[in-house]
Write a protein that holds these residues in place. Structure first.
Motif: not given
Length: 343
Positions: A109-114, A118-120, A305-309
């Motif tokens: 989930e964190g990876s997608v959010a990075t 709108c998902g991925g 992916m901490a960016t996405g977090a």
């Protein structure tokens, strides 16, 4: 002081944290050990999270009494809401000054959010493996992520395990391998400092160490690059497994994800993807033979992916943070079903 949002990328073997202000600027970073609560236990996982936050706060010249405005946890093992809430409740009870707001999700989930709001799709192939689809409406579809006993196809663990198993089956005269095992078996004995089959059993049973076993994968990749046929074959198998997991979730993707420019976007996370040239033959062949998927853009993060977090946490806390998704990833391969071969 401006609002500060924390984001933790937590894997099975190592983790890292960033602190970000509302302009998107990273104020401080720190690293820590693995934070998969299935492996460490919940209390130890919470302690490691708190230790990383404190290390980052120290670098940001914050007092330990000053909580972050929001903290996003993108952790391996956080696939279920019930245990995610248990994790948060424990953090609030044991470390009340850690953060005002928490957002918890899996590493996928964190990876997608990075990369998108709108998902991925994220396909993780590191020590373990997991593929997750997040649709724009918030629905989730998962393939894998069940650990070494019930899954992990395409992971470093599985590549190492498969390599060792080919050797054992050959030595036992149980099953003939597709190619000679002598090169891999010599590497296995050197990696574990063993002389015979029985010597390796301790690593798999009494003193099981998944990370130690999975670390053999890097050496298998080196053998493959030098031309060992069995090593190449094991990576082709891994490529097929990863293709299967991607296809499994694409089947339930929203139309807007499939119709994006460049086709389906798949974020590839984990050290195994660094051996893409070894995975590609199996991946592409399986996709062509078994799916009708027209185009896939294979992406790699250029930021943690901490960016996405952090983004997850900011959204949860209704804090507006500047986000430039295009700077967070790059496309390293485009699969085109119509092309005879793509590079």
């Amino acid at each position: 002081m401006s609002k500060l949002i924390g984001g933790i990328e937590g894997g099975a073997t190592h983790s890292n944290i960033i602190l970000m202000d509302i302009t998107g600027k990273v104020i401080a970073t720190a690293t820590g050990p693995g934070t998969n609560h299935h492996m460490t236990g919940m209390a130890e996982c919470q302690k490691r999270i708190a230790d990383m936050v404190n290390s980052a706060r120290l670098k940001a010249k914050m007092g330990f009494h000053q909580p972050l405005d929001a903290l996003g946890l993108s952790l391996s093992g956080c696939e279920h809401e019930e245990t995610n809430q248990e994790l948060v409740n424990g953090l609030k009870d044991s470390y009340p000054n850690l953060s005002k707001v928490f957002a918890v999700g899996s590493d996928t989930e964190g990876s997608v959010a990075t990369t998108s709001n709108c998902g991925g799709i994220t396909c993780i192939a590191g020590t373990g493996s997991n593929t997750l689809l997040l649709n724009p409406d918030g629905t989730r579809v998962q393939c894998g992520g069940w650990g070494n006993l019930l899954g992990d196809e395409g992971s470093a663990w599985k590549i190492a395990h498969r390599s060792i198993k080919y050797c054992f089956d050959d030595l036992d005269n149980f099953e003939e391998p597709p190619f000679p095992t002598d090169v891999i078996w010599a590497e296995v004995k050197d990696h574990f400092n063993i002389q015979n089959q029985a010597d390796i059993l301790d690593y798999f049973y009494a003193n099981f160490d998944k990370a130690r076993i999975a670390s053999l994968c890097k050496k298998i990749s080196e053998l493959a690059k030098k031309g060992d046929k069995l090593s190449q074959y094991v990576f082709e198998e891994a490529g097929m497994h990863l293709a299967k997991s991607v296809a499994a979730v694409v089947a339930k993707a929203a139309p807007q994800l499939i119709k994006r420019d460049g086709g389906v976007q798949v974020l590839c996370v984990g050290s195994v993807w660094l051996s893409w040239e070894l995975l590609k033959p199996g991946f592409v062949t399986w996709m062509r033979k078994h799916t009708e998927i027209e185009m896939i853009s294979m992406m790699r993060l250029t930021k943690s992916m901490a960016t996405g977090a952090c983004y997850m946490a900011a959204d949860k806390a209704n804090i507006k943070v500047a986000k430039d998704y295009s700077n967070n990833y790059t496309v390293f391969y485009k699969y085109d079903r119509k092309a005879a071969f793509t590079s």
